[in-house]
Design an enzyme around this catalytic site. Structure first.
Site, PDB file in Angstrom:
ATOM      1  N   GLU A 118       0.896  -1.357   0.030  1.00 33.48           N
ATOM      2  CA  GLU A 118       0.102  -0.031   0.027  1.00 33.48           C
ATOM      3  C   GLU A 118       0.845   1.411   0.092  1.00 33.48           C
ATOM      4  O   GLU A 118       0.799   2.013   1.003  1.00 33.48           O
ATOM      5  CB  GLU A 118      -1.042  -0.121   1.161  1.00 33.48           C
ATOM      6  CG  GLU A 118      -1.924  -1.321   1.349  1.00 33.48           C
ATOM      7  CD  GLU A 118      -3.084  -1.180   2.176  1.00 33.48           C
ATOM      8  OE1 GLU A 118      -3.038  -0.227   3.051  1.00 33.48           O
ATOM      9  OE2 GLU A 118      -3.778  -1.646   2.158  1.00 33.48           O
ATOM     10  N   GLU A 138      -5.201  -8.661   0.685  1.00 34.83           N
ATOM     11  CA  GLU A 138      -5.677  -8.355   2.501  1.00 34.83           C
ATOM     12  C   GLU A 138      -7.367  -8.152   1.847  1.00 34.83           C
ATOM     13  O   GLU A 138      -7.630  -7.512   0.937  1.00 34.83           O
ATOM     14  CB  GLU A 138      -5.118  -6.908   2.705  1.00 34.83           C
ATOM     15  CG  GLU A 138      -3.869  -7.189   3.564  1.00 34.83           C
ATOM     16  CD  GLU A 138      -3.219  -5.865   3.876  1.00 34.83           C
ATOM     17  OE1 GLU A 138      -4.295  -4.960   4.536  1.00 34.83           O
ATOM     18  OE2 GLU A 138      -2.032  -5.401   3.950  1.00 34.83           O
TER      19      GLU A 138
END
Ligand code: BGC
Length: 442
Positions: free
Chosen positions: A156, A349
């Site tokens: 991320e 995720e």
């Protein structure tokens, strides 16, 4: 929750769970400091005043955690390697032991090389950090590459840029707003250089874990649509476009430092697969002249968009809306946007924060999202894997230990692990996927 069985995923589909080093390892005294250690030492940065010095003490209890993974029956375990630990004497030995334990349990290790815990003293505003990251990646690959077949470069970069450098709610706590853009560019460059370094070290099957979510315009009003497009550029396309098309969205490249064209060639090094972290969509409208909130993070009024509440959905304990079909929408939208340039996708995720051991809300969340993923598969998106965030309750960054994302409860006083109802649900689902054969499909 729907009671009909979850549809069958293809043979070889990779089921796993994810964690990250800073959030679970502890043993902070056995490694150098990261920007997160510096940040959490400043009063008021973490809501409950906690640090990750001990966290889940996974560093010492990794065998117990690998046993939990084995009982769960996952094919793969996504963890992250702590760069400050690797830089410390004996640091790589820990990952050696962990990888050995995973291999002995028949679980594929999937390391992420950067999950936000940059060594203190390094800085993503500096271009040189990208080159250093590639050197570090090569060192890890030299040591673990004989047993690790699947790699993730970064986790991320969008959140790390936005929260860490633009808004200041994460380490290193900068509030640069749009002046944070070089941080995004240097992370993308670091990714590309690391892909090359990993391949040079003989590694294959390389991906990245990017967070993405649909941006829903608050209304059909052109001002709201423009604001939602801008949000989509900032959170989704700023990271996916250069990786998948070798270009920044219009207007962004000019804001980036260095020889951007030459860098983009490196950034767009072909990926073996593309990792998506999905939590929720956002409803976005024109600015309203007041601060708004994005998943619990305050957003200043001067941004060219405002995030609105998604009213008609259940919320997790974190206040995030539960929107499984957003995952289908996101993946089919990516397929439409990037076409053949999109490599196979893995959900690296997906998860939610809820209290309690009998976490039926988490079961409902996961059940809904796994079904939504299957719909994307049926719609023709090449999805190869799904990882739940997270194996364990852990140090949830600026929230401290207050948000529990684990399939396994951790008592942070005793460090005792207790599987929750969702752990049992996931284990049973995996068994069903394997047709009760009780062994993993490879
Ligand atoms: C991050 C995790 C984090 C999770 C829940 C993701 O953005 O990669 O580290 O714990 O979201 O907030």
């Amino acid at each position: 929750m729907a009671t009909d069985p979850i549809p069958r995923f293809p043979d070889g589909f990779l089921w796993g769970v994810s964690t990250s080093a800073h959030q679970i390892e502890g043993a902070a005294e056995l490694r150098g400091p990261s920007v997160w250690d510096v940040f959490t030492a400043e009063p008021g940065r973490v809501k409950d005043g906690s640090t990750a010095a001990v966290a889940c003490d996974h560093y010492h209890r990794y065998r117990e955690d690998v046993a939990l993974l084995a009982d769960l029956g996952v094919d793969a375990y996504r963890f992250s390697v702590s760069w400050p630990r690797v830089d410390s004497p004996g640091g790589l030995d820990f990952y050696d032991r962990l990888v050995d334990a995973l291999c002995a349990a028949g679980i594929r290790p999937v390391p992420t090389l950067f999950h936000w815990d940059l060594p203190a003293g390094l800085d993503w505003l500096e271009r040189d950090t990208a080159a250093r990251f590639a050197q570090y990646a090569a060192r890890v690959a030299d040591r673990l590459g004989d047993r690790v077949g699947t790699w993730i470069t970064l986790n991320e970069p969008a959140e790390h840029t936005l929260l860490g450098h633009a808004l200041g709610t994460h380490a290193p706590g900068r509030t640069l707003l749009f002046d944070a853009l070089p941080v995004a560019h240097h992370q993308l460059l670091a990714h590309g250089l690391a892909v090359r370094a990993l391949r040079a070290a003989g590694a294959g099957d390389i991906g990245i874990a990017n967070s993405h979510g649909p941006a829903w315009a608050a209304s059909g009003d052109p001002a709201d649509r423009r604001a939602a497009d801008f949000y989509d550029v900032l959170l989704n396309r700023l990271f996916a476009d250069p990786l998948l098309t070798g270009r920044y969205p219009d207007g962004i490249g000019e804001l980036m430092p260095g020889d951007v064209e030459a860098d983009l060639e490196i950034v767009a090094e072909p990926l073996d697969w593309y990792g998506v972290n999905y939590y929720a969509p956002a409803r976005v409208g024109a600015p309203r002249g007041v601060d708004t909130e994005w998943g619990g993070v305050p957003l200043p009024a001067e941004l060219p968009f405002s995030v609105r509440r998604i009213e008609d959905r259940p919320l997790t304990d974190f206040g995030w809306p539960v929107v499984p079909e957003g995952l289908t929408e996101l993946l089919t939208g990516f397929r439409d946007r990037y076409g053949d340039r999109l490599p196979p996708v893995m959900i690296t995720e997906n998860g939610c924060s809820y209290e309690g051991l009998d976490d039926q809300d988490r079961v409902t969340y996961l059940d809904g999202h796994v079904r939504a993923l299957h719909r994307a598969l049926r719609a023709g998106v090449d999805v190869r894997g799904y990882f739940v965030w997270s194996l364990l309750d852990n140090f949830e960054w600026a929230e401290g230990y207050a948000r529990r994302f684990g399939l396994v409860h951790v008592d942070f006083a005793t460090l005792e692990r207790t599987p929750k109802a969702s752990y049992g649900w996931f284990r049973d689902m995996l068994r069903e996927q394997r047709g009760q054969r009780g062994h993993r499909l490879r």
